[in-house]
Design a protein around this motif. Sequence first.
Motif, PDB file in Angstrom:
ATOM      1  N   ALA A  17       0.905  -1.184  -0.001  1.00  0.00           N
ATOM      2  CA  ALA A  17       0.176  -0.159   0.105  1.00  0.00           C
ATOM      3  C   ALA A  17       0.812   1.398   0.111  1.00  0.00           C
ATOM      4  N   LEU A  18       2.006   1.095   0.693  1.00  0.00           N
ATOM      5  CA  LEU A  18       2.966   2.373   0.951  1.00  0.00           C
ATOM      6  C   LEU A  18       3.548   2.594  -0.371  1.00  0.00           C
ATOM      7  N   ALA A  19       4.024   1.546  -1.073  1.00  0.00           N
ATOM      8  CA  ALA A  19       4.617   1.767  -2.454  1.00  0.00           C
ATOM      9  C   ALA A  19       3.855   2.085  -3.500  1.00  0.00           C
ATOM     10  N   ALA A  20       2.456   1.709  -3.586  1.00  0.00           N
ATOM     11  CA  ALA A  20       1.469   2.471  -4.402  1.00  0.00           C
ATOM     12  C   ALA A  20       1.236   3.702  -4.128  1.00  0.00           C
ATOM     13  N   LYS A  21       1.219   4.275  -2.894  1.00  0.00           N
ATOM     14  CA  LYS A  21       0.990   5.368  -2.723  1.00  0.00           C
ATOM     15  C   LYS A  21       2.303   6.505  -3.171  1.00  0.00           C
ATOM     16  N   VAL A  22       3.617   5.744  -2.843  1.00  0.00           N
ATOM     17  CA  VAL A  22       4.653   6.544  -3.328  1.00  0.00           C
ATOM     18  C   VAL A  22       4.554   6.677  -4.742  1.00  0.00           C
ATOM     19  N   ILE A  23       4.537   5.680  -5.526  1.00  0.00           N
ATOM     20  CA  ILE A  23       4.319   5.747  -6.917  1.00  0.00           C
ATOM     21  C   ILE A  23       3.166   6.909  -7.492  1.00  0.00           C
ATOM     22  N   ALA A  24       1.913   6.755  -6.821  1.00  0.00           N
ATOM     23  CA  ALA A  24       0.888   7.854  -7.120  1.00  0.00           C
ATOM     24  C   ALA A  24       1.531   9.087  -6.876  1.00  0.00           C
ATOM     25  N   LEU A  25       2.083   9.316  -5.740  1.00  0.00           N
ATOM     26  CA  LEU A  25       2.673  10.599  -5.576  1.00  0.00           C
ATOM     27  C   LEU A  25       3.902  11.053  -6.707  1.00  0.00           C
TER      28      LEU A  25
END
Length: 96
Positions: free
Chosen positions: A52-60
């Motif tokens: 979930a954190l990796a997805a958020k980093v990619i989104a940002l």
Amino acid sequence: MRPIVITLSFFLVVLQYRLWIGEGSFAQHQSVREQIAERVQDNRTLQARNDALAAKVIALQQGRSEGLYGLPAVEEYARQELGMIRKDETFFYMPD
């Protein structure tokens, strides 16, 4: 013949002790299996959090977050998650 029976009986008792009570016993084996199951579950939970954190980093990094694109996405994250405000904004605290 009698010394052989006594010797074999002794070894049988020693082996049974190790099997049920000593190092490498059934109880110790079961305990280790339970610890492994706990660690596997912990790893699954942590892996889900990391994903979930990796997805958020990619989104940002790509500038996408909850329908926002570019710099507004980063600003929205900074406001909601980090409690940051702009220089020209006024902060109002409203307790629940």
